[in-house]
Write a protein that holds these residues in place. Sequence first.
Motif, PDB file in Angstrom:
ATOM      1  N   ILE A 142       0.841  -1.209   0.000  1.00 13.59           N
ATOM      2  CA  ILE A 142       0.000   0.000   0.000  1.00 13.59           C
ATOM      3  C   ILE A 142       0.876   1.259   0.000  1.00 13.59           C
ATOM      4  O   ILE A 142       0.663   2.192  -0.781  1.00 13.59           O
ATOM      5  CB  ILE A 142      -0.942   0.022   1.226  1.00 13.59           C
ATOM      6  N   TYR A 165       2.947 -11.448  -1.569  1.00 11.34           N
ATOM      7  CA  TYR A 165       1.569 -11.523  -1.051  1.00 11.34           C
ATOM      8  C   TYR A 165       0.682 -12.409  -1.926  1.00 11.34           C
ATOM      9  O   TYR A 165      -0.069 -11.929  -2.760  1.00 11.34           O
ATOM     10  CB  TYR A 165       0.969 -10.110  -0.919  1.00 11.34           C
ATOM     11  N   VAL A 168      -3.469 -12.056  -2.883  1.00 13.81           N
ATOM     12  CA  VAL A 168      -3.893 -10.665  -2.721  1.00 13.81           C
ATOM     13  C   VAL A 168      -3.753  -9.929  -4.058  1.00 13.81           C
ATOM     14  O   VAL A 168      -2.739 -10.035  -4.733  1.00 13.81           O
ATOM     15  CB  VAL A 168      -3.048  -9.933  -1.649  1.00 13.81           C
ATOM     16  N   TYR A 170      -4.082  -5.994  -5.546  1.00 17.75           N
ATOM     17  CA  TYR A 170      -4.188  -4.570  -5.224  1.00 17.75           C
ATOM     18  C   TYR A 170      -4.662  -3.828  -6.468  1.00 17.75           C
ATOM     19  O   TYR A 170      -4.428  -4.287  -7.599  1.00 17.75           O
ATOM     20  CB  TYR A 170      -2.824  -4.012  -4.801  1.00 17.75           C
ATOM     21  N   LYS A 215      -7.287  -3.291  -1.516  1.00 18.07           N
ATOM     22  CA  LYS A 215      -6.611  -4.571  -1.308  1.00 18.07           C
ATOM     23  C   LYS A 215      -7.684  -5.648  -1.268  1.00 18.07           C
ATOM     24  O   LYS A 215      -8.580  -5.601  -0.415  1.00 18.07           O
ATOM     25  CB  LYS A 215      -5.861  -4.516   0.030  1.00 18.07           C
ATOM     26  N   SER A 217      -8.496  -9.561  -0.686  1.00 19.17           N
ATOM     27  CA  SER A 217      -7.897 -10.782  -0.146  1.00 19.17           C
ATOM     28  C   SER A 217      -9.014 -11.717   0.271  1.00 19.17           C
ATOM     29  O   SER A 217     -10.206 -11.393   0.135  1.00 19.17           O
ATOM     30  CB  SER A 217      -7.002 -10.455   1.050  1.00 19.17           C
ATOM     31  N   GLU A 222     -10.307  -4.114   1.496  1.00 22.40           N
ATOM     32  CA  GLU A 222      -9.925  -2.970   2.331  1.00 22.40           C
ATOM     33  C   GLU A 222      -9.631  -1.781   1.434  1.00 22.40           C
ATOM     34  O   GLU A 222      -9.022  -1.939   0.377  1.00 22.40           O
ATOM     35  CB  GLU A 222      -8.659  -3.290   3.131  1.00 22.40           C
TER      36      GLU A 222
END
Length: 227
Positions: A142, A165, A168, A170, A215, A217, A222
Amino acid sequence: MCGIVGFTGKQQAAPILLEGLSKLEYRGYDSAGLAVRDGENLAEVVKAKGRLSNLSEKIDGGNALKGTCGIGHTRWATHGQPSDINSHPHSGERVTIVHNGIIENYIELKDYLLKKGRTFLSETDTEVVAQLLDYKYNGDPIDTIHNVIRMLKGSFAFGIVFADYPDVVYAVRRESPLIVGIGEEKKECFIASDVPAILNYTKKYYLMDHDEIVKLSHDGVEFFDSH
Ligand code: GLU
């Protein structure tokens, strides 16, 4: 214009990404590509110039590309001719991205990275951002995305996966459209350039704001603003 689709969840990602991209074909494109993560393994990238069916044939309709997290793209070339190499996704060592839009200051950024010893495979403005994210990566996706978008001029929607990650995805956008979808079970999430790409899976979606970072996941979605 072009199309972006991203997915993380329990199901296999490649068939969902291909289907989503097919719903975005109306936007026009000249090539297509996918990056799919299978657990801890690095994202596997497959690209093809021309119709989405060329890409689909390469990976047996998605069955040959295993993994439950990924990003997909149909490209409308603005920087560099339509070709397999210029197709998205583009990668640095630890990051892989798809991009819709135009990075207006990519030449300055490319010069900056060339001076730091970075090399480039494609002619695209997008690969410059992949390399910039990789160069600026500080272990915190982030924070890294936030720092990099402050350096960019132009329009963009990005789907991004980081090697560190697994599972995940982004995303961030400025001027170019991008939506976030949350599956019924909340265990699967999507990004897409437009609603039809995810309607088979969910009707719960949100239009991302400019410079907002998301994000996706297995825990849900989020959102992060510049603060
Ligand atoms: N500017 C990027 C390229 O030429 C993205 C184009 C698009 O939006 O498809 O690869």
